[in-house]
Design a protein around this motif. Structure first.
Motif, mmCIF file in Angstrom:
data_model
loop_
_atom_site.group_PDB
_atom_site.id
_atom_site.type_symbol
_atom_site.label_atom_id
_atom_site.label_comp_id
_atom_site.label_asym_id
_atom_site.label_seq_id
_atom_site.Cartn_x
_atom_site.Cartn_y
_atom_site.Cartn_z
ATOM 1 N N THR A 72 -21.486 -17.894 -31.245
ATOM 2 C CA THR A 72 -22.106 -16.809 -31.994
ATOM 3 C C THR A 72 -23.619 -17.010 -32.012
ATOM 4 O O THR A 72 -24.105 -18.126 -31.815
ATOM 5 C CB THR A 72 -21.586 -16.777 -33.444
ATOM 6 O OG1 THR A 72 -22.048 -17.956 -34.123
ATOM 7 C CG2 THR A 72 -20.070 -16.690 -33.502
ATOM 8 N N SER A 118 -25.430 -17.190 -34.578
ATOM 9 C CA SER A 118 -25.711 -18.171 -35.633
ATOM 10 C C SER A 118 -25.486 -19.594 -35.146
ATOM 11 O O SER A 118 -26.253 -20.502 -35.473
ATOM 12 C CB SER A 118 -24.839 -17.903 -36.853
ATOM 13 O OG SER A 118 -25.161 -16.660 -37.424
ATOM 14 N N GLN A 119 -24.429 -19.796 -34.366
ATOM 15 C CA GLN A 119 -24.171 -21.134 -33.821
ATOM 16 C C GLN A 119 -25.273 -21.529 -32.843
ATOM 17 O O GLN A 119 -25.736 -22.675 -32.852
ATOM 18 C CB GLN A 119 -22.807 -21.170 -33.132
ATOM 19 C CG GLN A 119 -21.650 -21.086 -34.099
ATOM 20 C CD GLN A 119 -20.328 -20.867 -33.395
ATOM 21 O OE1 GLN A 119 -20.261 -20.240 -32.342
ATOM 22 N NE2 GLN A 119 -19.265 -21.390 -33.972
ATOM 23 N N GLN A 172 -21.841 -23.029 -46.986
ATOM 24 C CA GLN A 172 -20.479 -22.852 -46.478
ATOM 25 C C GLN A 172 -20.486 -22.245 -45.070
ATOM 26 O O GLN A 172 -19.649 -22.590 -44.236
ATOM 27 C CB GLN A 172 -19.647 -21.950 -47.417
ATOM 28 C CG GLN A 172 -19.447 -22.529 -48.787
ATOM 29 C CD GLN A 172 -20.570 -22.185 -49.777
ATOM 30 O OE1 GLN A 172 -21.699 -21.870 -49.384
ATOM 31 N NE2 GLN A 172 -20.272 -22.280 -51.057
ATOM 32 N N ALA A 173 -21.436 -21.342 -44.825
ATOM 33 C CA ALA A 173 -21.531 -20.734 -43.492
ATOM 34 C C ALA A 173 -21.923 -21.785 -42.462
ATOM 35 O O ALA A 173 -21.365 -21.832 -41.365
ATOM 36 C CB ALA A 173 -22.536 -19.586 -43.502
ATOM 37 N N ALA A 219 -21.403 -24.968 -42.711
ATOM 38 C CA ALA A 219 -20.263 -25.891 -42.578
ATOM 39 C C ALA A 219 -19.251 -25.349 -41.567
ATOM 40 O O ALA A 219 -18.728 -26.105 -40.742
ATOM 41 C CB ALA A 219 -19.602 -26.119 -43.931
ATOM 42 N N THR A 220 -19.025 -24.047 -41.594
ATOM 43 C CA THR A 220 -18.098 -23.422 -40.639
ATOM 44 C C THR A 220 -18.636 -23.536 -39.221
ATOM 45 O O THR A 220 -17.904 -23.888 -38.297
ATOM 46 C CB THR A 220 -17.872 -21.938 -41.006
ATOM 47 O OG1 THR A 220 -17.347 -21.870 -42.330
ATOM 48 C CG2 THR A 220 -16.917 -21.269 -40.044
ATOM 49 N N HIS A 221 -19.932 -23.246 -39.041
ATOM 50 C CA HIS A 221 -20.549 -23.356 -37.710
ATOM 51 C C HIS A 221 -20.463 -24.790 -37.199
ATOM 52 O O HIS A 221 -20.110 -25.034 -36.044
ATOM 53 C CB HIS A 221 -22.021 -22.943 -37.727
ATOM 54 C CG HIS A 221 -22.275 -21.546 -38.151
ATOM 55 N ND1 HIS A 221 -21.464 -20.491 -37.823
ATOM 56 C CD2 HIS A 221 -23.280 -21.017 -38.890
ATOM 57 C CE1 HIS A 221 -21.947 -19.382 -38.340
ATOM 58 N NE2 HIS A 221 -23.047 -19.675 -38.999
ATOM 59 N N ALA A 257 -18.410 -27.173 -38.039
ATOM 60 C CA ALA A 257 -17.038 -27.584 -37.721
ATOM 61 C C ALA A 257 -16.661 -27.127 -36.315
ATOM 62 O O ALA A 257 -16.099 -27.897 -35.528
ATOM 63 C CB ALA A 257 -16.062 -27.021 -38.755
ATOM 64 N N ASP A 258 -16.992 -25.876 -35.987
ATOM 65 C CA ASP A 258 -16.678 -25.357 -34.653
ATOM 66 C C ASP A 258 -17.492 -26.065 -33.580
ATOM 67 O O ASP A 258 -16.958 -26.442 -32.530
ATOM 68 C CB ASP A 258 -16.924 -23.849 -34.605
ATOM 69 C CG ASP A 258 -16.399 -23.224 -33.335
ATOM 70 O OD1 ASP A 258 -15.265 -23.559 -32.922
ATOM 71 O OD2 ASP A 258 -17.119 -22.399 -32.740
ATOM 72 N N GLU A 313 -16.095 -29.500 -33.022
ATOM 73 C CA GLU A 313 -14.842 -29.417 -32.261
ATOM 74 C C GLU A 313 -15.110 -29.192 -30.775
ATOM 75 O O GLU A 313 -14.417 -29.741 -29.923
ATOM 76 C CB GLU A 313 -13.990 -28.273 -32.815
ATOM 77 C CG GLU A 313 -12.620 -28.164 -32.178
ATOM 78 C CD GLU A 313 -11.796 -27.066 -32.818
ATOM 79 O OE1 GLU A 313 -11.259 -26.229 -32.061
ATOM 80 O OE2 GLU A 313 -11.691 -27.048 -34.057
#
Length: 148
Positions: free
Chosen positions: A40, A42-43, A69-70, A72-74, A76-77, A80
């Motif tokens: 994305t 953002s990423q 939180q946003a 943290a989601t980025h 994490a992906d 991974e």
């Protein structure tokens, strides 16, 4: 320069509109010519910030003006996918330092190289040497926009 009423001069408005349209078009072209691996915007922005140096998730959230939180989601992906890694902050065990992995750095360098290559070839094909010199002179003037 502004008019006596404080509104921008017509040439300033025209230049602003033209620059906004052009930067949007160029951004889309850069995205087209470089493999984004389905990341994305953002990423990609987070990775771009990490390319400048390590940071905590809180620092990234503040820089991106998003909620932690946003980020943290980025993260994490991206973790991974092997693009970022986290390690404990040596000064504060409650925090983690985030950095690009070698794969993440290679990916970002490859994206930049692909965009630069496309743009250099396009400038060479579509513009004369004199026109490219005019572009360089305009860039020197436009550099002041980024200094605010």
């Amino acid at each position: 320069m502004t008019t006596s009423l404080g509104t921008p001069a017509p040439s300033a408005l025209e230049a602003a509109q033209g620059l906004r349209v052009l930067t949007s078009r160029l951004r889309r072209r850069f995205l087209e010519v470089s493999d984004n691996k389905e990341l994305t915007p953002s990423q990609l922005s987070t990775m771009s910030r990490l390319k400048q140096g390590d940071a905590t998730a809180s620092e990234l959230a503040a820089a991106e003006r998003v909620r932690p939180q946003a980020v943290a989601t980025h993260l994490a992906d991206l973790t991974e996918r092997g693009f970022v890694e986290r390690r404990p902050d040596p000064n504060d065990g409650r925090r983690q330092i985030v950095s690009l992995t070698t794969a993440g750095r290679d990916y970002m360098n490859g994206r930049r190289a692909a965009g630069n290559e496309w743009l250099a070839h396009t400038l060479a094909e579509k513009y004369t040497e004199d026109e490219r010199q005019t572009v360089l002179a305009a860039l020197a003037l436009l550099e002041r926009l980024g200094q605010e």
